[in-house]
Structures are given as C-alpha cells and as structure tokens.
Design an enzyme around this catalytic site. Structure first.
Site, PDB file in Angstrom:
ATOM      1  N   LYS A   1      14.607 -14.047 -10.891  1.00  0.00           N
ATOM      2  CA  LYS A   1      14.252 -13.005 -11.864  1.00  0.00           C
ATOM      3  C   LYS A   1      13.330 -13.570 -12.933  1.00  0.00           C
ATOM      4  CE  LYS A   1      14.993 -10.169 -10.156  1.00  0.00           C
ATOM      5  NZ  LYS A   1      15.693  -9.979  -8.937  1.00  0.00           N
TER       6      LYS A   1
ATOM      7  N   ARG B   1       5.070   0.107  -5.953  1.00  0.00           N
ATOM      8  CA  ARG B   1       4.995  -0.769  -4.783  1.00  0.00           C
ATOM      9  C   ARG B   1       3.975  -1.885  -4.986  1.00  0.00           C
ATOM     10  NH1 ARG B   1       6.656   2.304   0.054  1.00  0.00           N
ATOM     11  NH2 ARG B   1       5.240   1.040   1.273  1.00  0.00           N
TER      12      ARG B   1
ATOM     13  N   LYS C   1       6.444  -4.223  -4.509  1.00  0.00           N
ATOM     14  CA  LYS C   1       7.855  -3.859  -4.398  1.00  0.00           C
ATOM     15  C   LYS C   1       8.361  -4.036  -2.977  1.00  0.00           C
ATOM     16  CE  LYS C   1      11.798  -2.189  -5.720  1.00  0.00           C
ATOM     17  NZ  LYS C   1      12.682  -3.218  -6.324  1.00  0.00           N
TER      18      LYS C   1
ATOM     19  N   HIS D   1      20.591 -34.432  -7.399  1.00  0.00           N
ATOM     20  CA  HIS D   1      19.794 -35.135  -6.394  1.00  0.00           C
ATOM     21  C   HIS D   1      18.298 -34.998  -6.656  1.00  0.00           C
ATOM     22  CE1 HIS D   1      23.336 -36.130  -4.055  1.00  0.00           C
ATOM     23  NE2 HIS D   1      23.768 -34.904  -4.305  1.00  0.00           N
TER      24      HIS D   1
ATOM     25  N   GLU E   1      19.466 -16.276  -7.960  1.00  0.00           N
ATOM     26  CA  GLU E   1      18.955 -14.951  -8.330  1.00  0.00           C
ATOM     27  C   GLU E   1      18.457 -14.952  -9.783  1.00  0.00           C
ATOM     28  OE1 GLU E   1      17.950 -12.480  -6.925  1.00  0.00           O
ATOM     29  OE2 GLU E   1      18.023 -10.832  -8.338  1.00  0.00           O
TER      30      GLU E   1
ATOM     31  N   CYS F   1       0.818  -1.213   0.000  1.00  0.00           N
ATOM     32  CA  CYS F   1       0.000   0.000   0.000  1.00  0.00           C
ATOM     33  C   CYS F   1       0.853   1.266   0.000  1.00  0.00           C
ATOM     34  CB  CYS F   1      -0.878   0.042   1.248  1.00  0.00           C
ATOM     35  SG  CYS F   1      -1.842  -1.423   1.522  1.00  0.00           S
TER      36      CYS F   1
ATOM     37  N   GLU G   1       9.825 -14.519 -11.562  1.00  0.00           N
ATOM     38  CA  GLU G   1       8.965 -13.427 -11.097  1.00  0.00           C
ATOM     39  C   GLU G   1       8.473 -12.530 -12.221  1.00  0.00           C
ATOM     40  OE1 GLU G   1      12.320 -10.557  -9.065  1.00  0.00           O
ATOM     41  OE2 GLU G   1      10.264 -10.165  -8.535  1.00  0.00           O
TER      42      GLU G   1
ATOM     43  N   TRP H   1      -3.221  -2.625  -1.346  1.00  0.00           N
ATOM     44  CA  TRP H   1      -2.832  -3.999  -1.662  1.00  0.00           C
ATOM     45  C   TRP H   1      -3.651  -4.860  -0.703  1.00  0.00           C
ATOM     46  CZ3 TRP H   1       0.505  -6.656  -4.876  1.00  0.00           C
ATOM     47  CH2 TRP H   1       0.881  -7.943  -4.474  1.00  0.00           C
TER      48      TRP H   1
ATOM     49  N   ASN I   1      -1.793   2.035   6.085  1.00  0.00           N
ATOM     50  CA  ASN I   1      -0.888   0.955   5.654  1.00  0.00           C
ATOM     51  C   ASN I   1      -0.603   0.095   6.872  1.00  0.00           C
ATOM     52  OD1 ASN I   1      -0.637   2.123   3.197  1.00  0.00           O
ATOM     53  ND2 ASN I   1       1.545   2.604   3.364  1.00  0.00           N
ATOM     54  N   GLY I   2      -0.665  -1.211   6.701  1.00  0.00           N
ATOM     55  CA  GLY I   2      -0.346  -2.080   7.837  1.00  0.00           C
ATOM     56  C   GLY I   2      -1.507  -2.998   8.153  1.00  0.00           C
TER      57      GLY I   2
HETATM   58  C1  F6R Z   1      12.942  -9.805  -6.306  1.00  0.00           C
HETATM   59  C2  F6R Z   1      12.564  -8.858  -5.286  1.00  0.00           C
HETATM   60  C3  F6R Z   1      12.187  -9.351  -3.941  1.00  0.00           C
HETATM   61  C4  F6R Z   1      12.887  -8.497  -2.873  1.00  0.00           C
HETATM   62  C5  F6R Z   1      12.436  -8.920  -1.472  1.00  0.00           C
HETATM   63  C6  F6R Z   1      13.184  -8.155  -0.399  1.00  0.00           C
HETATM   64  O1  F6R Z   1      13.288  -9.168  -7.480  1.00  0.00           O
HETATM   65  O2  F6R Z   1      12.561  -7.687  -5.530  1.00  0.00           O
HETATM   66  O3  F6R Z   1      12.506 -10.691  -3.787  1.00  0.00           O
HETATM   67  O4  F6R Z   1      14.264  -8.664  -3.018  1.00  0.00           O
HETATM   68  O5  F6R Z   1      11.068  -8.677  -1.338  1.00  0.00           O
HETATM   69  O6  F6R Z   1      13.004  -6.775  -0.513  1.00  0.00           O
HETATM   70  P1  F6R Z   1      13.976  -5.779   0.216  1.00  0.00           P
HETATM   71  O7  F6R Z   1      15.329  -5.919  -0.358  1.00  0.00           O
HETATM   72  O8  F6R Z   1      13.382  -4.424  -0.032  1.00  0.00           O
HETATM   73  O9  F6R Z   1      13.961  -6.147   1.670  1.00  0.00           O
END
Ligand code: F6R
Length: 611
Positions: free
Chosen positions: A488, A27, A606, A507, A484, A2, A491, A73, A99-100
């Site tokens: 990517k 976000r 985000k 395995h 990683e 949010c 997602e 959200w 928010n929360g």
């Molecule tokens: C992947 C991504 C998420 C964040 C995770 C942690 O591309 O963006 O996996 O890395 O939500 O977010 P932060 O780094 O803001 O704690």
C-alpha cells in the site's frame, strides 16, 4: 487498464459515452477517444491525457446517436494521438476500439503492407480495422457482423472490441475474445461496456458476452453468434447497482471511502453464511465440492498483488485450522513453473476484479490439466467467476481506488469462511468453530474500533512520510499483512519499503535501519508475539522508531515502541482484518501529505488485463 463504452439509441451519444468512460477512469489510462456516425460519416475525436483534455478539445462533442469510446493504457506504441483509439481503416469505412493484445499483429501488418496497405499508428488495433474493412470492401462479407467475425478468425490474442461502420449507421458490433464486454439493455437504447460499473444509472439488465462471441447490436436489441456463425442464446441478468456506491459521498478520495466501508463490506461477505449452532460456514457456491472436501490433500491459493496477500492469510488459516497443507502462489509464477496438477489438490483463484490476466491464464492452465479451481472474486459475472468450477463472491461492492483495501478484508473474510467450513468438516471441534463464528460476527465492530485511530495515524504519516525507507514486520498470520502494508505504502506514496517476516528481517534488510527509521510491527497477542518482541529489541537497539499494532495491555511492546495502535479483543484468526487497517490509513495519509494522486497512482491500473 483500457476501458470501453458504447451507446446506440435516440439520445446524443457523446455525453453518455463520456460519462461511461469517466466511470472507467479508475482502471487507469493515458489517452482517450470517441467515434460516432453522423449523417453517414464516421467522426473520430482523440486526445492524449485525461478525458478532461478530450472534453476541452471538443467542447461541443461529436454529434450522433451512436458512439464508441475508449480509454487507452499504452501497450503497443507510445502515448500519442495517432495511437489513441478508435482506429479507422484508410477508407474510413470502420472504426474500432479494442481492449487486449493481438499477438500476431506484426505478422498480419507485414502481409497487408506487402499488398500496399499503409498504417498510421504503431498499434495492434489498427490491423483489426484494416482486416474488417477489407472484408467489406472486397465483398467477402455482406454485413459488418460478418466482417468482424471473419477478421477475428485471423487474429491470435485477446480482444474486447466495439466496431462502427458508416455502411451500417444503426449498428454497433461487439466481440469478446478473452477481454470482457457487457451489454446493458434498456428501452430503445443499448449500452455496451468493458465493465458493468460504466452502466450504472442507465440499466440493471445486463448481458455478459462469453468468450468467442460476437454481438450485432441495435437500439432495439441484439443478436449473438459465435466465431463459427452459430446463433448463441443469451440470458439477460439483473444486476443491482446503487449509483451512490460509486459516488464519493463527501469523501476526498475513493481510497479513504473504501477503507471506511470495510466494516459494512465484511458484514456483506458474511451475510447468511455463518451457522452459530453448528459452528460452521454455509457457502452455497462451494456445494459443488461436496464430500470432496474430505479428500483434498492440498490447497493452492493463487492471485496477484493484494489478492496474493489475502491468499497468504488463507494459507495460514487452512493449515492452522483445517490442517490441510496449503500454499499461496503468485499466479504468474505458478503457471510459469509448468505446474504439477493433481486431483487431490484444490486450487483457489483470488481476484477482486475477476479479470487479472495472470490469474485467468493460470486457472485455465490448471483446468486444462484436469485440476479443480474455486474462485474468490468481487465482480459478479467476471471471467474468473465464470470460468472457475465453483466459488464465493465477496460482495465488497465496487472498489474504485486503484489501491485495493476493502477487497482485501472481504477476501480474508471469505477465505476465513472457507477455512472454517473445511476445518469443521475435518478436524475442528464444534466449540472452536462456534468461537470462530463469534469472532467473525464481531469483526466489523472491531474494524470500526481500529478506524477510530484515524487522526493519530494521520499525525504519524505526516511525521514519517519523508523517510527514505519504511519496514513492515510480522510473523505467522501477520506476515502477509506486513507485505500488504508495504505494498500500500509503495504504490500510493512511492516510498521504498519492505514487508518482511521477523525472521527474514535479520537476513539482510536489517542493514537498512538507521536512527529513527520507521518500522511498522504487527504484534497481535498470538503465538508469534514472543519472537516478535525479540525482533523489536533488535530493531530498537539499531535506532528504529517502532510503530506497533498490538494489544493495549502488552507492556513490553509499549516499552519498545514509539507508538502503539491498540487492538481490541478479537479471535486470533481475525487479526488480519484489524491489523491491516492502520497500515492502509498510514499509506493513505502519507500519500496525501506528499501530494500524490491517491486514487490513480502513477504507472498503475486497477485491473491488469495483460500478462
Ligand atoms: C494493490 C492492487 C493490486 C491488485 C492486483 C490484483 O493495491 O490493487 O496489487 O491487488 O493487481 O488484482 P485483482 O485482485 O483484481 O486480481
């Protein structure tokens, strides 16, 4: 998740609040709303879907010089018009955006219902609107700020809120219980947001509310109290935002822009922090640790998602170069294990946003048990930055795309500096430290050299984007990079994939490989190379199409692979900065080819501010 934006001043508030909310779109959200006061009446506009839908439903906007807005959200209750914020009480005395999560909302709701209250939405926030209005109606509170403070004392959970009341049309009350709220100060107008990036272009004078603070805000300024009604002195901080940092600048998507920004971001992370003469790092933010660096017997790095993968690289660097036992832990899992916190353990919380709920709760738990926590964050003034004992800002600049890219490489750079500092204070000879400093100083040019392969990677992505499954394999320092790469791709392109170590692969997951299954293999010329070549042979024998990231002179890999992205010469500790780049580009171009929503992938936000 949010987003919140508020404005009070002389201008029409609607366009300012809408622009601020647009800046917070990254976000992630599923509905939006704005509340204003005009001619002593509360007006509320809400719409499910994008802000553009809200704009279309209210082409003229709502009139008024004071407004609060929200992008939601969904947590409590579905994505419906009724559940959108702002929420008002039945007498339309107050409007609240939040928010929360209020943990005891159901309990309070039941009690209010027994007294005859009726609720329109399924949200926890509506409870707050009722509580605040009752304080005013029943005469217990003589002002809005007093009513908000009293209501907040009744809730458990997290709340970043803005409240309007038609009884005080020239006031916004803001409060922070766990969830961030910042004020932007300007002449004769005040802005409020959940994230400083929403204030870009309006002001650079920022006040961060601390936990359990309530602010009474007018166009001319603000007054802050705590939940016990004691006055709190606040410092106005100067934050430099460049409006073009959050503009697309000709790029089609933020993700591509942020991938391309990595060389500059790495240089910013390094700026002023390396010392070639002594072959070490200078990290003012870790001064606090002083000579304790000698005494730590273990380092535990924790984070979520991409930040957890950066932690994985940090673990490797700490063990390999500083010779300190290290672990990389999923923040939520670390906390749920009832962690054994010891004085000789240094904890490092890693988070781009500095607001990830699981990281924040874990750091609080560790601190409560007497542990020392350092932070590695991008957002100046974020909760994690403020609550850690010491830390390093990565200075990557705003990261707008949901998929994290430049934050990863800058986090790895910051962790490299930290590991170098620790290594030099403990065991690493000066000449090896100098070699590493040289490697870090060259890294941005080497990342440039990786970006040059953009078109070839685009062609690969177009060729393989319809695959049922993609495997990413690496060992040692490249294992977290493989994870990683897989994160990517899944997602943003929604392609099932795994990020595995070369050992893991055998395995079980090897059974997924069929003729022409794409496998990204990360094979830098380090001590893992030989084993990786063994893995590639096994993969090739089962028909895999191997896409390798390897040294150009590695003929063996070239024979096994369908395609090789060549690595420029580099320091072995810096390889993740380079090897991750083709994987980021592959995910990006695969998602483009599949027509995905690149910067806002489905179901994702985000900043994950709920546990
Ligand atoms: C992947 C991504 C998420 C964040 C995770 C942690 O591309 O963006 O996996 O890395 O939500 O977010 P932060 O780094 O803001 O704690």
């Amino acid at each position: 998740m949010c987003g919140i934006m508020g404005y009070i001043g002389k201008r029409e508030a609607w366009p300012i609040v809408m622009t601020g909310l647009k800046r917070l779109e990254y976000r992630g959200y599923d509905s939006a709303g704005v509340g204003t006061i005009y001619k002593n009446r509360l007006r509320v506009a809400k719409q499910v879907g994008h802000l553009s839908a809200l704009d279309r439903s209210y082409p003229e906007g709502l009139p008024g010089n004071v407004a609060i807005g929200h992008t939601r959200w969904a947590t409590h209750g579905g994505i419906t018009q009724e559940n959108c914020h702002p929420h008002v009480d039945p007498g339309r005395l107050v409007a609240v955006v939040h928010n929360g999560i209020i943990d005891n909302a159901e309990e309070i709701k039941e009690a209010l219902q027994k007294e005859g209250a009726s609720f329109r939405s399924e949200t926890d926030t509506e409870v707050l609107a009722h509580l605040i209005a009752r304080e005013l109606e029943e005469g217990r509170a003589s002002s809005l700020v007093e009513a908000v403070r009293a209501a907040l004392l009744r809730i458990h959970g997290t709340a970043g809120i803005l409240v309007l009341s038609r009884l005080e049309p020239e006031v916004i009350v803001a409060a922070r219980i766990g969830s961030p709220v910042v004020l932007g100060i300007s002449d004769e107008e005040t802005f409020i947001a959940s994230d400083p990036s929403a204030l870009v272009g309006h002001t650079t004078r920022i006040v961060f509310l601390d936990d359990s603070e309530v602010a009474e805000i007018t166009a001319r300024g603000f007054r802050t109290i705590d939940l016990q009604n004691r006055l709190r002195e606040k410092r106005v901080e100067q934050i430099e935002f460049a409006p073009d940092e959050i503009a697309l600048q000709g790029y089609r998507h933020y993700m591509l822009k942020e991938i391309a920004e990595q060389p500059a971001a790495i240089d910013r992370t390094l700026r002023g922090r390396t010392d070639m003469t002594s072959g070490t790092a200078r990290l003012g933010g870790l001064k606090e640790l002083g000579r304790r660096i000698f005494d730590f017997g273990r380092i535990t790095l924790f984070g979520c998602g991409t930040s957890l993968h950066a932690a994985g690289v940090g673990q490797f660097l700490m063990e390999r170069y500083a010779r300190i036992p290290a672990g990389a832990e999923d923040a939520a899992e670390l906390r749920s294990r009832n962690p054994i916190v010891s004085q000789d353990n240094l904890y490092v919380a890693i988070s781009q946003s500095g607001e990830t709920a699981d990281v924040l709760s874990t750091l609080r738990e560790i601190k409560m048990r007497g542990g020392m926590v350092a932070g590695i964050t991008n957002m100046v003034g974020s909760s994690i930055a403020r609550e850690t004992d010491c830390g390093v800002y990565i200075h990557a600049g705003p990261e707008i795309s949901v998929a994290s890219t430049k934050a990863f490489t800058s986090q790895v750079t910051a962790l490299s500096l930290m590991a170098l500092l620790f290594a030099r204070m403990r065991d690493l000879p000066a000449h090896e430290g100098r070699e590493w400093v040289g490697g870090l100083n060259d890294a941005s040019n080497e990342v440039h050299a990786m970006l040059v392969h953009r078109d070839r990677i685009k062609a690969l992505a177009e060729e393989y984007c319809r695959s049922q499954y993609v495997m990413f394999v690496g060992r040692g320092i490249s294992y977290p990079v493989a994870r990683e790469g897989a994160l990517k791709l899944k997602e943003i392109a929604y392609i099932p994939c795994d990020g595995l170590s070369g050992a893991d692969m055998k395995h079980g997951p090897l059974s997924l490989i069929e003729q022409d299954s794409p496998v990204w293999a990360i094979v830098p010329p380090d001590e893992t190379r030989e084993r990786m070549v063994g893995n590639l042979q096994e993969l090739k024998a089962r028909g895999a199409a191997i896409l390798a990231v390897a040294a150009p002179e590695d003929e063996e890999v070239a024979r096994l692979a369908q395609f090789v992205i060549p690595l420029p010469p580099h320091h072995p500790a810096c390889s993740p900065l380079l090897t991750v780049v083709p994987l980021q580009l592959f995910a990006y171009y695969a998602a483009v080819a599949l027509g995905r929503n690149i910067d806002k992938p489905r179901n994702l936000a985000k900043s994950v501010t709920v546990e």
